[in-house]
Motif scaffolding. Structure first.
Motif, PDB file in Angstrom:
ATOM      1  N   THR A 135       0.853  -1.185   0.000  1.00 30.57           N
ATOM      2  CA  THR A 135       0.000   0.000   0.000  1.00 30.57           C
ATOM      3  C   THR A 135       0.886   1.231   0.000  1.00 30.57           C
ATOM      4  OG1 THR A 135      -1.644   1.266   1.232  1.00 30.57           O
ATOM      5  CG2 THR A 135      -0.206  -0.154   2.514  1.00 30.57           C
ATOM      6  N   SER A 136       0.368   2.310  -0.553  1.00 32.22           N
ATOM      7  CA  SER A 136       1.185   3.518  -0.664  1.00 32.22           C
ATOM      8  C   SER A 136       1.142   4.372   0.589  1.00 32.22           C
ATOM      9  CB  SER A 136       0.712   4.357  -1.853  1.00 32.22           C
ATOM     10  OG  SER A 136      -0.606   4.830  -1.604  1.00 32.22           O
ATOM     11  N   HIS A 137       0.156   4.159   1.459  1.00 30.21           N
ATOM     12  CA  HIS A 137      -0.066   5.143   2.512  1.00 30.21           C
ATOM     13  C   HIS A 137      -0.127   4.595   3.925  1.00 30.21           C
ATOM     14  CE1 HIS A 137      -3.964   3.447   1.743  1.00 30.21           C
ATOM     15  NE2 HIS A 137      -4.425   3.983   2.836  1.00 30.21           N
ATOM     16  N   VAL A 138      -0.280   3.275   4.114  1.00 29.87           N
ATOM     17  CA  VAL A 138      -0.370   2.752   5.481  1.00 29.87           C
ATOM     18  C   VAL A 138       1.042   2.517   6.000  1.00 29.87           C
ATOM     19  CG1 VAL A 138      -1.222   0.900   6.955  1.00 29.87           C
ATOM     20  CG2 VAL A 138      -2.594   1.669   5.022  1.00 29.87           C
ATOM     21  N   LYS A 139       1.439   3.344   6.959  1.00 30.78           N
ATOM     22  CA  LYS A 139       2.792   3.207   7.512  1.00 30.78           C
ATOM     23  C   LYS A 139       2.825   2.202   8.662  1.00 30.78           C
ATOM     24  CE  LYS A 139       4.201   6.506   4.796  1.00 30.78           C
ATOM     25  NZ  LYS A 139       3.490   6.153   3.575  1.00 30.78           N
ATOM     26  N   ASN A 140       1.742   2.133   9.433  1.00 34.49           N
ATOM     27  CA  ASN A 140       1.705   1.284  10.614  1.00 34.49           C
ATOM     28  C   ASN A 140       1.081  -0.069  10.248  1.00 34.49           C
ATOM     29  OD1 ASN A 140       1.444   0.080  13.084  1.00 34.49           O
ATOM     30  ND2 ASN A 140       0.349   1.774  14.055  1.00 34.49           N
ATOM     31  N   LYS A 141       1.900  -1.110  10.247  1.00 32.00           N
ATOM     32  CA  LYS A 141       1.411  -2.437   9.840  1.00 32.00           C
ATOM     33  C   LYS A 141       0.380  -2.993  10.817  1.00 32.00           C
ATOM     34  CE  LYS A 141       4.163  -2.376   6.341  1.00 32.00           C
ATOM     35  NZ  LYS A 141       3.652  -1.815   5.103  1.00 32.00           N
ATOM     36  N   LYS A 142       0.299  -2.423  12.022  1.00 28.84           N
ATOM     37  CA  LYS A 142      -0.705  -2.891  12.990  1.00 28.84           C
ATOM     38  C   LYS A 142      -2.115  -2.482  12.576  1.00 28.84           C
ATOM     39  CE  LYS A 142       2.387  -2.910  16.956  1.00 28.84           C
ATOM     40  NZ  LYS A 142       3.062  -1.982  17.862  1.00 28.84           N
ATOM     41  N   CYS A 143      -2.234  -1.611  11.580  1.00 29.64           N
ATOM     42  CA  CYS A 143      -3.562  -1.179  11.119  1.00 29.64           C
ATOM     43  C   CYS A 143      -4.318  -2.310  10.426  1.00 29.64           C
ATOM     44  CB  CYS A 143      -3.427  -0.008  10.135  1.00 29.64           C
ATOM     45  SG  CYS A 143      -2.880   1.516  10.890  1.00 29.64           S
ATOM     46  N   PHE A 144      -3.596  -3.309   9.919  1.00 27.28           N
ATOM     47  CA  PHE A 144      -4.252  -4.369   9.150  1.00 27.28           C
ATOM     48  C   PHE A 144      -4.862  -5.414  10.076  1.00 27.28           C
ATOM     49  CE2 PHE A 144      -1.008  -2.879   6.078  1.00 27.28           C
ATOM     50  CZ  PHE A 144      -1.860  -2.506   5.067  1.00 27.28           C
ATOM     51  N   GLN A 145      -6.035  -5.887   9.696  1.00 23.64           N
ATOM     52  CA  GLN A 145      -6.657  -7.021  10.381  1.00 23.64           C
ATOM     53  C   GLN A 145      -6.816  -8.142   9.365  1.00 23.64           C
ATOM     54  OE1 GLN A 145     -10.351  -5.455  11.915  1.00 23.64           O
ATOM     55  NE2 GLN A 145      -9.391  -4.886  13.852  1.00 23.64           N
ATOM     56  N   TYR A 146      -6.636  -9.372   9.834  1.00 22.27           N
ATOM     57  CA  TYR A 146      -6.679 -10.520   8.920  1.00 22.27           C
ATOM     58  C   TYR A 146      -7.690 -11.532   9.431  1.00 22.27           C
ATOM     59  CZ  TYR A 146      -2.217  -8.486   7.575  1.00 22.27           C
ATOM     60  OH  TYR A 146      -1.233  -7.614   7.173  1.00 22.27           O
ATOM     61  N   GLU A 147      -8.214 -12.290   8.491  1.00 19.59           N
ATOM     62  CA  GLU A 147      -9.120 -13.382   8.834  1.00 19.59           C
ATOM     63  C   GLU A 147      -8.684 -14.602   8.039  1.00 19.59           C
ATOM     64  OE1 GLU A 147     -13.670 -14.193   7.762  1.00 19.59           O
ATOM     65  OE2 GLU A 147     -13.378 -12.425   9.040  1.00 19.59           O
ATOM     66  N   ILE A 148      -8.485 -15.707   8.726  1.00 12.99           N
ATOM     67  CA  ILE A 148      -8.052 -16.933   8.057  1.00 12.99           C
ATOM     68  C   ILE A 148      -9.236 -17.898   8.008  1.00 12.99           C
ATOM     69  CG2 ILE A 148      -6.498 -18.930   8.174  1.00 12.99           C
ATOM     70  CD1 ILE A 148      -4.539 -17.137   9.682  1.00 12.99           C
ATOM     71  N   SER A 149      -9.499 -18.409   6.819  1.00 15.67           N
ATOM     72  CA  SER A 149     -10.559 -19.405   6.646  1.00 15.67           C
ATOM     73  C   SER A 149      -9.884 -20.731   6.293  1.00 15.67           C
ATOM     74  CB  SER A 149     -11.502 -18.973   5.539  1.00 15.67           C
ATOM     75  OG  SER A 149     -12.425 -19.991   5.248  1.00 15.67           O
ATOM     76  N   ILE A 150     -10.033 -21.724   7.144  1.00 14.99           N
ATOM     77  CA  ILE A 150      -9.390 -23.025   6.927  1.00 14.99           C
ATOM     78  C   ILE A 150     -10.472 -24.048   6.592  1.00 14.99           C
ATOM     79  CG2 ILE A 150      -8.012 -24.865   7.969  1.00 14.99           C
ATOM     80  CD1 ILE A 150      -6.766 -22.669   9.758  1.00 14.99           C
ATOM     81  N   GLN A 151     -10.323 -24.664   5.440  1.00 16.42           N
ATOM     82  CA  GLN A 151     -11.242 -25.732   5.047  1.00 16.42           C
ATOM     83  C   GLN A 151     -10.506 -27.073   5.100  1.00 16.42           C
ATOM     84  OE1 GLN A 151     -11.588 -23.077   2.222  1.00 16.42           O
ATOM     85  NE2 GLN A 151     -13.113 -22.134   3.534  1.00 16.42           N
TER      86      GLN A 151
END
Length: 153
Positions: A135-151
């Motif tokens: 991304t060009s503008h998000v400096k703080n990587k803690k801003c991202f949230q992730y969701e893992i889907s395991i099948q």
């Protein structure tokens, strides 16, 4: 506010999306009551300090009418960007459409990078790792949230 021009001649369904970090597409539809010869022109300003620019690469419909624009090298700034679409016609005055948009709200992020899964046979299970999307503008990587889907297969 009272807008000069014929009612129903301004564009409709204006929307923009940013993808692949710095590319932006904006699209719209011609006003339902706009004369057939109406042509539309998009101007935008990324921030108050930047100059207003006209679209360089229009997307046209089968009649040669501008119905969108492609932008390159777009930088997401903290201020709202200003978009203005006006029109011209031999027959009548065309209403303009304008909107302020915060560009980060219309960004489609790239997928997370280098996703790996290491699984063991014992009860430790799997370790899944990845890197944040580009991304060009998000400096703080803690801003991202992730969701893992395991099948299970």
């Amino acid at each position: 506010p009272v807008f000069a021009g014929m009612n129903g001649s301004a564009i409709e369904n204006f929307s923009c999306v940013i993808y692949n970090i710095s590319l932006m597409n904006c699209t719209w539809q011609a006003g339902r009551d706009a004369p057939g010869d109406t042509q539309y022109f998009l101007y935008w300003q990324n921030s108050r300090d930047d100059e207003e620019m006209e679209c360089e690469l229009y997307i046209k419909d089968e009649n040669g009418r501008n119905t969108g624009c492609r932008f390159q090298n777009v930088t997401i700034k903290t201020e709202k960007a200003y978009f203005l679409v006006n029109g011209s016609s031999k027959d009548s005055v065309i209403q303009f459409y304008d909107e302020y948009i915060q560009l980060y709200k219309i960004e489609i992020l790239t997928p997370p990078l280098n996703v790996t899964a290491n699984c063991t046979r014992d009860s430790a299970g799997c370790i899944i790792t990845w890197q944040p999307p580009l991304t060009s503008h998000v400096k703080n990587k803690k801003c991202f949230q992730y969701e893992i889907s395991i099948q299970n297969k």
